[in-house]
Design a protein around this motif. Structure first.
Motif, mmCIF file in Angstrom:
data_model
loop_
_atom_site.group_PDB
_atom_site.id
_atom_site.type_symbol
_atom_site.label_atom_id
_atom_site.label_comp_id
_atom_site.label_asym_id
_atom_site.label_seq_id
_atom_site.Cartn_x
_atom_site.Cartn_y
_atom_site.Cartn_z
ATOM 1 N N LEU B 17 10.919 0.525 -16.860
ATOM 2 C CA LEU B 17 9.528 0.902 -16.615
ATOM 3 C C LEU B 17 9.143 0.654 -15.159
ATOM 4 C CD1 LEU B 17 7.869 -0.250 -19.952
ATOM 5 C CD2 LEU B 17 8.283 2.083 -19.160
ATOM 6 N N ILE B 18 9.632 -0.462 -14.589
ATOM 7 C CA ILE B 18 9.343 -0.704 -13.171
ATOM 8 C C ILE B 18 10.006 0.373 -12.314
ATOM 9 C CG2 ILE B 18 9.601 -2.338 -11.263
ATOM 10 C CD1 ILE B 18 9.650 -4.595 -13.316
ATOM 11 N N GLY B 19 11.256 0.697 -12.640
ATOM 12 C CA GLY B 19 11.955 1.735 -11.884
ATOM 13 C C GLY B 19 11.255 3.074 -11.990
ATOM 14 N N ILE B 20 10.759 3.397 -13.182
ATOM 15 C CA ILE B 20 10.051 4.660 -13.378
ATOM 16 C C ILE B 20 8.772 4.702 -12.554
ATOM 17 C CG2 ILE B 20 8.572 5.784 -15.110
ATOM 18 C CD1 ILE B 20 10.892 5.536 -17.068
ATOM 19 N N PHE B 21 8.029 3.581 -12.539
ATOM 20 C CA PHE B 21 6.812 3.532 -11.735
ATOM 21 C C PHE B 21 7.138 3.743 -10.255
ATOM 22 C CE2 PHE B 21 3.488 1.494 -9.286
ATOM 23 C CZ PHE B 21 2.336 1.944 -9.899
ATOM 24 N N ALA B 22 8.173 3.040 -9.791
ATOM 25 C CA ALA B 22 8.525 3.112 -8.372
ATOM 26 C C ALA B 22 8.961 4.517 -7.979
ATOM 27 C CB ALA B 22 9.633 2.101 -8.050
ATOM 28 N N PHE B 23 9.834 5.125 -8.775
ATOM 29 C CA PHE B 23 10.316 6.467 -8.448
ATOM 30 C C PHE B 23 9.193 7.500 -8.559
ATOM 31 C CE2 PHE B 23 15.184 6.249 -8.904
ATOM 32 C CZ PHE B 23 15.348 6.471 -7.557
ATOM 33 N N SER B 24 8.332 7.334 -9.553
ATOM 34 C CA SER B 24 7.240 8.286 -9.707
ATOM 35 C C SER B 24 6.312 8.229 -8.497
ATOM 36 C CB SER B 24 6.462 7.984 -10.985
ATOM 37 O OG SER B 24 5.483 8.967 -11.206
ATOM 38 N N LEU B 25 6.034 7.000 -8.036
ATOM 39 C CA LEU B 25 5.210 6.840 -6.843
ATOM 40 C C LEU B 25 5.882 7.487 -5.641
ATOM 41 C CD1 LEU B 25 2.686 5.679 -5.614
ATOM 42 C CD2 LEU B 25 3.719 3.416 -5.646
ATOM 43 N N SER B 26 7.209 7.323 -5.519
ATOM 44 C CA SER B 26 7.902 7.913 -4.369
ATOM 45 C C SER B 26 7.853 9.438 -4.437
ATOM 46 C CB SER B 26 9.354 7.413 -4.298
ATOM 47 O OG SER B 26 10.210 8.187 -5.111
ATOM 48 N N GLY B 27 8.020 9.985 -5.648
ATOM 49 C CA GLY B 27 7.926 11.439 -5.783
ATOM 50 C C GLY B 27 6.530 11.945 -5.463
ATOM 51 N N ALA B 28 5.518 11.201 -5.928
ATOM 52 C CA ALA B 28 4.141 11.609 -5.685
ATOM 53 C C ALA B 28 3.809 11.551 -4.193
ATOM 54 C CB ALA B 28 3.187 10.730 -6.483
ATOM 55 N N LEU B 29 4.298 10.524 -3.505
ATOM 56 C CA LEU B 29 4.015 10.415 -2.071
ATOM 57 C C LEU B 29 4.613 11.598 -1.314
ATOM 58 C CD1 LEU B 29 4.528 6.582 -1.418
ATOM 59 C CD2 LEU B 29 2.381 7.853 -1.452
ATOM 60 N N LEU B 30 5.863 11.957 -1.679
ATOM 61 C CA LEU B 30 6.476 13.112 -1.020
ATOM 62 C C LEU B 30 5.672 14.379 -1.316
ATOM 63 C CD1 LEU B 30 8.765 14.234 0.683
ATOM 64 C CD2 LEU B 30 10.104 14.532 -1.394
ATOM 65 N N ALA B 31 5.208 14.503 -2.577
ATOM 66 C CA ALA B 31 4.444 15.692 -2.959
ATOM 67 C C ALA B 31 3.117 15.758 -2.214
ATOM 68 C CB ALA B 31 4.207 15.700 -4.467
ATOM 69 N N VAL B 32 2.479 14.587 -2.001
ATOM 70 C CA VAL B 32 1.229 14.571 -1.251
ATOM 71 C C VAL B 32 1.480 15.037 0.175
ATOM 72 C CG1 VAL B 32 -0.481 13.040 -0.217
ATOM 73 C CG2 VAL B 32 0.071 12.827 -2.641
ATOM 74 N N ARG B 33 2.576 14.548 0.780
ATOM 75 C CA ARG B 33 2.884 14.960 2.147
ATOM 76 C C ARG B 33 3.156 16.460 2.222
ATOM 77 N NH1 ARG B 33 7.327 11.603 5.138
ATOM 78 N NH2 ARG B 33 8.729 12.909 3.928
ATOM 79 N N LYS B 34 3.728 17.002 1.131
ATOM 80 C CA LYS B 34 4.024 18.436 1.100
ATOM 81 C C LYS B 34 2.811 19.260 0.691
ATOM 82 C CE LYS B 34 8.560 18.711 1.797
ATOM 83 N NZ LYS B 34 9.359 19.805 2.373
ATOM 84 N N ARG B 35 1.669 18.604 0.446
ATOM 85 C CA ARG B 35 0.421 19.266 0.074
ATOM 86 C C ARG B 35 0.488 19.988 -1.263
ATOM 87 N NH1 ARG B 35 -3.123 20.593 5.026
ATOM 88 N NH2 ARG B 35 -2.523 18.867 6.355
ATOM 89 N N PHE B 36 1.246 19.429 -2.211
ATOM 90 C CA PHE B 36 1.210 19.961 -3.572
ATOM 91 C C PHE B 36 -0.172 19.726 -4.155
ATOM 92 C CE2 PHE B 36 5.976 19.360 -4.714
ATOM 93 C CZ PHE B 36 6.310 20.126 -3.621
ATOM 94 N N ASP B 37 -0.523 20.482 -5.181
ATOM 95 C CA ASP B 37 -1.796 20.227 -5.838
ATOM 96 C C ASP B 37 -1.644 19.070 -6.838
ATOM 97 O OD1 ASP B 37 -0.703 21.152 -8.206
ATOM 98 O OD2 ASP B 37 -1.524 23.146 -7.996
#
Lengths: 215, 215, 215
Positions: B17-37
Motif C-alpha cells: 500500500l505504501i508502494g502504491i501510494f508512492a508510485f501513484s503520486l509519482s505518476g500523478a506528478l508527471l501527469a500534472v507536468r504534462k498538463r493532463f486533465d
C-alpha cells in the motif's frame, strides 16, 4: 480438443466480435497510412483487435484468451484488417473514419471489460479499472507498435480513457437494475456520447498548471 | 463473492500500500507536468501504482491481481493521485519530489516482488528477476503512457534497475537468516541507498565503448 | 520446492535455450551500442531473452513461466549478455552480427510459440498468432526499453513479423506429417530464409498507398 468455454454469453460474444472488427479496421487504417505492407497491415489490425481482450482476460485470469480458442475471433479480425487494406486508400475523410471505428472499439471493450469484472465480483473501482484498461489497451498497443506516441492520456481534448471509465461505471451501476443487454448498450452509448461531446469541445476536465499561479 | 486471498501477509500488504501510494503520486506528478486533465492524472497515477504489482502477479500466476479483488488498493492509488493533483503545482522542488516517491515505489515493489518469488520457491536468479521487473514495471509503464522514453536502463547515472536487482538479491540472501520484516526493510534500504549514492555520482558501473579502444 | 514441469520436451527445451542465448546476445549488443553500464547490458539482454517466452507462456496460461522455475534459462541469458558485453565492442560488422542473432531468436521463438499453441489444441490462426507474437515479442520489448521505435512492423524491407508468422504456419501444417523435430527445423528455416531473402531485396509484400492513385 474440445474447450469448455467460460461463461461468455451470446451478448458478450457479439459485442466482442463487433469491437474486434472495429479495432482491427482502425489498426489497419493506421498501418495503411504508415505504408506497412499487406501482412504488416493484417498483423497491426489483429494485434489492435485482440489487445483489449488480452488485457481483460489476463487481469481476470481467463487464460488462454478466448480468441485463441475460438478461431472466429481471429477471422473477424483478419476481415476487419483486409477491409482497411482494401478500402482505406479510397476514404476521403480518412482521419474521421479511423476515429469512428476507434471509438466503437473503445466503447465495446470498455463494456465487455466491465462485465468481466462484475462476473468476478469486483467492486466498483476494480470494474472501472478493468473496463478502462480493456477499452484503451488495443489503441495503446496499436500506437506503440506503429511508432506513435499513445494519445490515450494527454490528448485532453478527446476524453479517451475518461470516456471508457465512465462507460464501465455505467455498466456497474446499472447491473441488476435493468436487463444486462440494456445496461451494456447504455454503457457503450455513454462512451460514444462523451467522445462525441469532447470532439465538439463541449466537455473538458480541469487541469492543474505548474508555476505562475500564485499559491 | 468471497475471495480466498493468497498468502499475503500483513507486512506485505502494508508495504504494497505504501508502494502504491508512492508510485501513484509519482505518476500523478508527471501527469500534472504534462498538463493532463483531472482524470488523466488519476488514471496515470493508478496505472503506475498497479503496474509493478501486475507484473509480479502475472509472473507468479496470482490472477486476478490482488488490487482488483481488494478495493483498498485502488482507493489508496486514487488518494495518491489526488495528492499529486492538489499539491503538485505548489511544489518548489518538483523533480526532486518526483524522484523521492519514485525511489520509494521502486524499493517497495522490488522487495515485494522478491518475496513473491521466494514464496513460489524460485532460485536466486528468478527472485532477482521478478523483484527487478516488479520494481521498474510501474515506472516504465508510466513513462511510455506519458510519451516519454523510459529511463530505466540507459540513465546510467541513476542505477535504476541495478538498485532494484540488488535490493531483491538482499531479500533473497537474508531470507531465513533474519526475520522477514527485517530482511524486507534492509532490502528496501539497499535500493534507496544505491539510488542516493548514484545521484551523488559516487557509484558507477563499467561501460563498454565501441571502436577506438585499441584491442 | 519441487516443480512439476509441464510437457516441455527435450527438443523444445534445447530450442528455447538457443533462442534465449541468441536474443540475450542481441539485446546486449544493442545495449553496448547505447552505452548502457554493465548491469544495464545484462538486464536488457535478459529481458529480451525471456520476452518472447513470457508472451507465449502468458497466452497459453503456463504461469509461472518456465524460465523462473528453472534457473538454467536465466544463466544462459546472462551468459549471452556477458558475451555481448565482452565481445561486442570488438566486432567489426556490428549491425550484421546483431541481425544474425536477432533472426535466430525470432526463428526459434516463433517455432516454440507455435508448438505451445498446437499443444493446447489451437486452430491454425491461433497457432500463427501465438508463434508470431512469441517471435517478435523479445525484440519489441528490447527496442522499447532501449528507447528505439520497434521496427517489427514498418520496416517492410525486412519481413520481420511476416517471417515469424510463416514459420509458425509451417510448423502447424507439418504437425503430424513429419517428425516433430523435423517440423520445427523446417519452420525455423522458413523464418531464416525469408529474413535472408528480404534483406537481399528479393521478397516484398504489396503496399497500399493513400491518395494519388486514381481509384
Amino acid at each position: 480438443m474440445a474447450w469448455d468455454l467460460p461463461d461468455v454469453t451470446l451478448n458478450l460474444r457479439v459485442l466482442d466480435l463487433i469491437g474486434i472488427f472495429a479495432f482491427s479496421l482502425s489498426g489497419a487504417l493506421l498501418a495503411v497510412r504508415k505504408r506497412f505492407d499487406l501482412l504488416g497491415v493484417v498483423v497491426l489490425g489483429c494485434v489492435t483487435a485482440v489487445g483489449g481482450g488480452s488485457i481483460r482476460d489476463t487481469l481476470t485470469g481467463t487464460v488462454p484468451p478466448v480468441y485463441l480458442r475460438d478461431e472466429t475471433y481471429l477471422w473477424v479480425a483478419i476481415l476487419g484488417a483486409m477491409s482497411g487494406f482494401l478500402f482505406g486508400p479510397r476514404l476521403e475523410r480518412f482521419d474521421r473514419t479511423l476515429s469512428v471505428f476507434d471509438t466503437l472499439g473503445l466503447a465495446l471493450f470498455a463494456v465487455s471489460g466491465a462485465l468481466g469484472g462484475i462476473t468476478l465480483g469486483f467492486g466498483p473501482l476494480g470494474v472501472v479499472f478493468v473496463g478502462a484498461l480493456s477499452g484503451v489497451g488495443g489503441g495503446v498497443i496499436r500506437d506503440v507498435l506503429a511508432g506513435e506516441v499513445p494519445q490515450v492520456l494527454y490528448r485532453r481534448d478527446q476524453l479517451y480513457a475518461t470516456a471508457a471509465a465512465c462507460g464501465a461505471l455505467t455498466v456497474y451501476l446499472l447491473h441488476g437494475q435493468v436487463s444486462d443487454l440494456l445496461g451494456q448498450l447504455l454503457g457503450a452509448l455513454v462512451v460514444i456520447g462523451l467522445r462525441w461531446l469532447s470532439r465538439r469541445g463541449r466537455v473538458r476536465l480541469p487541469v492543474r498548471r505548474l508555476g505562475d499561479e500564485g499559491s
